[in-house]
Write a protein that holds these residues in place. Structure first.
Motif, PDB file in Angstrom:
ATOM      1  N   ILE A  26       0.838  -1.204   0.000  1.00 21.41           N
ATOM      2  CA  ILE A  26       0.000   0.000   0.000  1.00 21.41           C
ATOM      3  C   ILE A  26       0.870   1.250   0.000  1.00 21.41           C
ATOM      4  O   ILE A  26       0.592   2.224  -0.713  1.00 21.41           O
ATOM      5  N   MET A  96     -12.368   0.733  -1.413  1.00 20.90           N
ATOM      6  CA  MET A  96     -11.022   0.261  -1.086  1.00 20.90           C
ATOM      7  C   MET A  96     -10.491  -0.726  -2.102  1.00 20.90           C
ATOM      8  O   MET A  96      -9.315  -0.678  -2.477  1.00 20.90           O
ATOM      9  N   SER A  97     -11.335  -1.620  -2.576  1.00 16.45           N
ATOM     10  CA  SER A  97     -10.866  -2.637  -3.515  1.00 16.45           C
ATOM     11  C   SER A  97     -10.587  -2.074  -4.904  1.00 16.45           C
ATOM     12  O   SER A  97      -9.779  -2.630  -5.658  1.00 16.45           O
ATOM     13  N   LEU A  98     -11.249  -0.964  -5.263  1.00 14.01           N
ATOM     14  CA  LEU A  98     -11.046  -0.363  -6.583  1.00 14.01           C
ATOM     15  C   LEU A  98     -10.033   0.783  -6.570  1.00 14.01           C
ATOM     16  O   LEU A  98      -9.778   1.391  -7.608  1.00 14.01           O
ATOM     17  N   SER A  99      -9.459   1.091  -5.410  1.00 15.25           N
ATOM     18  CA  SER A  99      -8.536   2.220  -5.314  1.00 15.25           C
ATOM     19  C   SER A  99      -7.287   2.025  -6.166  1.00 15.25           C
ATOM     20  O   SER A  99      -6.793   2.961  -6.800  1.00 15.25           O
ATOM     21  N   LEU A 100      -6.758   0.791  -6.193  1.00 17.09           N
ATOM     22  CA  LEU A 100      -5.560   0.521  -6.999  1.00 17.09           C
ATOM     23  C   LEU A 100      -5.871   0.681  -8.480  1.00 17.09           C
ATOM     24  O   LEU A 100      -5.090   1.298  -9.231  1.00 17.09           O
ATOM     25  N   LEU A 108      -9.043   4.707  -0.843  1.00 17.83           N
ATOM     26  CA  LEU A 108      -8.739   3.771   0.234  1.00 17.83           C
ATOM     27  C   LEU A 108      -8.969   4.410   1.598  1.00 17.83           C
ATOM     28  O   LEU A 108      -9.568   3.801   2.497  1.00 17.83           O
ATOM     29  N   TRP A 172      -3.568  -7.467  -3.167  1.00 15.35           N
ATOM     30  CA  TRP A 172      -4.013  -6.882  -1.913  1.00 15.35           C
ATOM     31  C   TRP A 172      -5.392  -6.207  -1.986  1.00 15.35           C
ATOM     32  O   TRP A 172      -6.109  -6.170  -0.971  1.00 15.35           O
ATOM     33  N   PRO A 173      -5.855  -5.683  -3.144  1.00 15.97           N
ATOM     34  CA  PRO A 173      -7.223  -5.136  -3.162  1.00 15.97           C
ATOM     35  C   PRO A 173      -8.298  -6.171  -2.843  1.00 15.97           C
ATOM     36  O   PRO A 173      -9.371  -5.824  -2.347  1.00 15.97           O
ATOM     37  N   PHE A 176      -9.691  -6.243   0.706  1.00 19.14           N
ATOM     38  CA  PHE A 176     -10.759  -5.303   1.040  1.00 19.14           C
ATOM     39  C   PHE A 176     -12.066  -5.657   0.331  1.00 19.14           C
ATOM     40  O   PHE A 176     -13.146  -5.422   0.861  1.00 19.14           O
ATOM     41  N   GLY A 177     -11.965  -6.221  -0.860  1.00 18.63           N
ATOM     42  CA  GLY A 177     -13.169  -6.654  -1.557  1.00 18.63           C
ATOM     43  C   GLY A 177     -13.886  -7.784  -0.846  1.00 18.63           C
ATOM     44  O   GLY A 177     -15.111  -7.939  -0.962  1.00 18.63           O
TER      45      GLY A 177
END
Length: 457
Positions: A26, A96-100, A108, A172-173, A176-177
């Motif tokens: 992160i 959070m899961s789509l932040s990357l 995030l 890592w996403p 959170f997903g």
């Protein structure tokens, strides 16, 4: 209990631990995003600040949730509040899961604060719901479901964060997903279960008998109805009180102080600080899965004996054992370079501290908050308890690194021993036993046994 806890307290525990494993990835994502936007790498101080905000802002969201929970459970009811609360969880998981993919670290951080709101609401609404649907003979045991699922959530976050699963730069996403799964399960199952019969009866709504019959599995629920009506008659002209009104009520002053002390000690007793030591003390090359197994020791054991021994002995005994093992841990860490076997004693003390916490302090504060107050006072009491819980949570995350820097790392645990001693001493002199008592009986007993009452000096 299981459905409510899986979509509520489980997610609280999961989000406490899930950020630890992918921390390096992160931070790298933050640096790359910063460089892409501004053309230069972020400096170390700013990166540390961004990461600290990401971790600690979860507690700020939890504080917001604890503050707004009182009017929500009053208007929607306990069960519906838990169901509707999943809107926050799903929204946070998507952010959070789509932040990357979106290249936005702000998503995030925003997701973490929204997830905190979800946790703040659920940690008040769930214990309230469980205490009101449970027969008095097993109210303590069912109340422990909240703490058990917090611990299972912490452990699940540790396991899914292993490199063999989602602990990789590209995966890592998904950590959170995964939050969406418990939320959807709760949304599918919980609407088909009854609302709290106690809430339905005291709020003058209709399907009270059906709810009692379904929860208790019997046709004749007249005794239970009469128990709730007795409580209702005792507070016939009493409306739902606000937090300010509760704080001004002289008859419950010591109940409020007891909840503040137990919730404060729950967070400030040092468990979070101790729990990171096994990984820090691990030898080089130690398999991550072995270190993660320490998470198994979080599982509370008081649910097995709470109805036999009572709340008071387990709380005082748990804090007392923590004091002893904190003292031994301080000595063993200070002298561990002088005797070869002392590091093993340190690890034993860490496990013993966690086990001592699980004996009583790990779950009973949530049970007590539901038991020490009448129906009209309970939402405000949970709001106070939640506020103390989240403020202390934030304080530990913010201040513990400074305690380690300003004092010798091995002596910082004496601070936590002092907190445990203060909590145990207060509970020894003040707390009455609530085991196997109805809410009305507990209320009357508190008027007799607490040091100050409405008629007192």
């Amino acid at each position: 209990s299981l459905t409510g806890a899986f979509g509520s307290s489980f997610l609280y525990g999961y989000n406490l631990s899930v950020v630890n494993a992918p921390a390096g990835f992160i931070k790298k994502f933050y640096n790359e995003t910063w460089e892409r936007r501004y053309g230069f790498s972020v400096d170390e101080g700013t990166l540390t600040l961004l990461w600290s905000i990401t971790v600690s802002i979860f507690a700020i969201g939890g504080l917001v949730g604890a503050i707004i929970v009182t009017p929500i459970v009053k208007f929607f009811g306990r069960k519906c509040t838990l169901v509707l609360n999943n809107v926050f969880a799903v929204a946070a998981a998507l952010l959070m899961s789509l932040s990357l993919l979106a290249g936005s670290f702000e998503m995030l951080i925003l997701g973490r604060i929204i997830m905190g709101v979800d946790a703040g609401i659920s940690l008040s609404a769930l214990p309230m719901y469980l205490s009101e649907i449970s027969p008095k003979e097993i109210r303590g045991s069912l109340g422990q479901v909240t703490a058990i699922f917090i611990c299972i959530g912490v452990f699940t976050g540790q396991v899914l964060g292993l490199p063999e699963i989602f602990g990789q730069e590209s995966r890592w996403p998904f950590l959170f997903g995964a939050i969406i799964v418990p939320s959807l399960i709760q949304v599918v199952i919980l609407p088909f279960l009854p609302e709290s019969p106690r809430y339905l009866l005291l709020e003058n709504t209709c399907p009270v008998f059906a709810a009692f019959q379904r929860f208790l599995g019997k046709g004749d629920v007249s005794q239970e109805i009469e128990e709730v009506l007795a409580e209702s008659r005792a507070q016939r002209n009493t409306k739902l009180v606000s937090v300010l009104q509760l704080l001004r009520t002289r008859a419950v002053r010591w109940q409020i102080l007891t909840v503040v002390v137990t919730m404060g000690c729950y967070q400030l007793c040092g468990l979070n600080a101790v729990s990171v030591l096994p990984r820090a003390m691990a030898p080089p090359g130690e398999p991550p899965s072995l270190i993660t197994s320490f998470g198994l020791h979080y599982l509370p054991t008081s649910g097995l004996v709470i109805e036999r021994l009572g709340r008071r002995p387990l709380l005082i005994g748990g804090f007392g054992l923590m004091i002893v093992f904190f003292a031994v841990l301080t000595v063993s860490l200070t002298l561990q370079n002088t005797v070869y076997w002392l590091p093993y004693l340190s690890i034993f003390c860490i496990l013993a501290i966690i086990a001592s916490f699980c004996i009583g302090p790990g779950g009973i504060p949530f049970v007590l908050t539901g038991e020490l107050f009448q129906q009209s006072q309970r939402p405000a009491a949970f709001m106070i308890a939640g506020t103390v819980n989240w403020l202390c949570n934030f304080a530990v995350g913010l201040l513990f690194p400074f305690i380690q820097v300003l004092s010798l790392p091995t002596y910082c645990f004496l601070v936590f021993a002092g907190v445990c001693f203060a909590g145990a001493a207060y509970l020894f002199f003040v707390l009455p036993e609530t085991k196997n008592k109805t809410f009305h009986e507990i209320s009357q007993r508190c008027l007799i046994e607490f040091p100050i009452t409405a008629q007192g000096p």
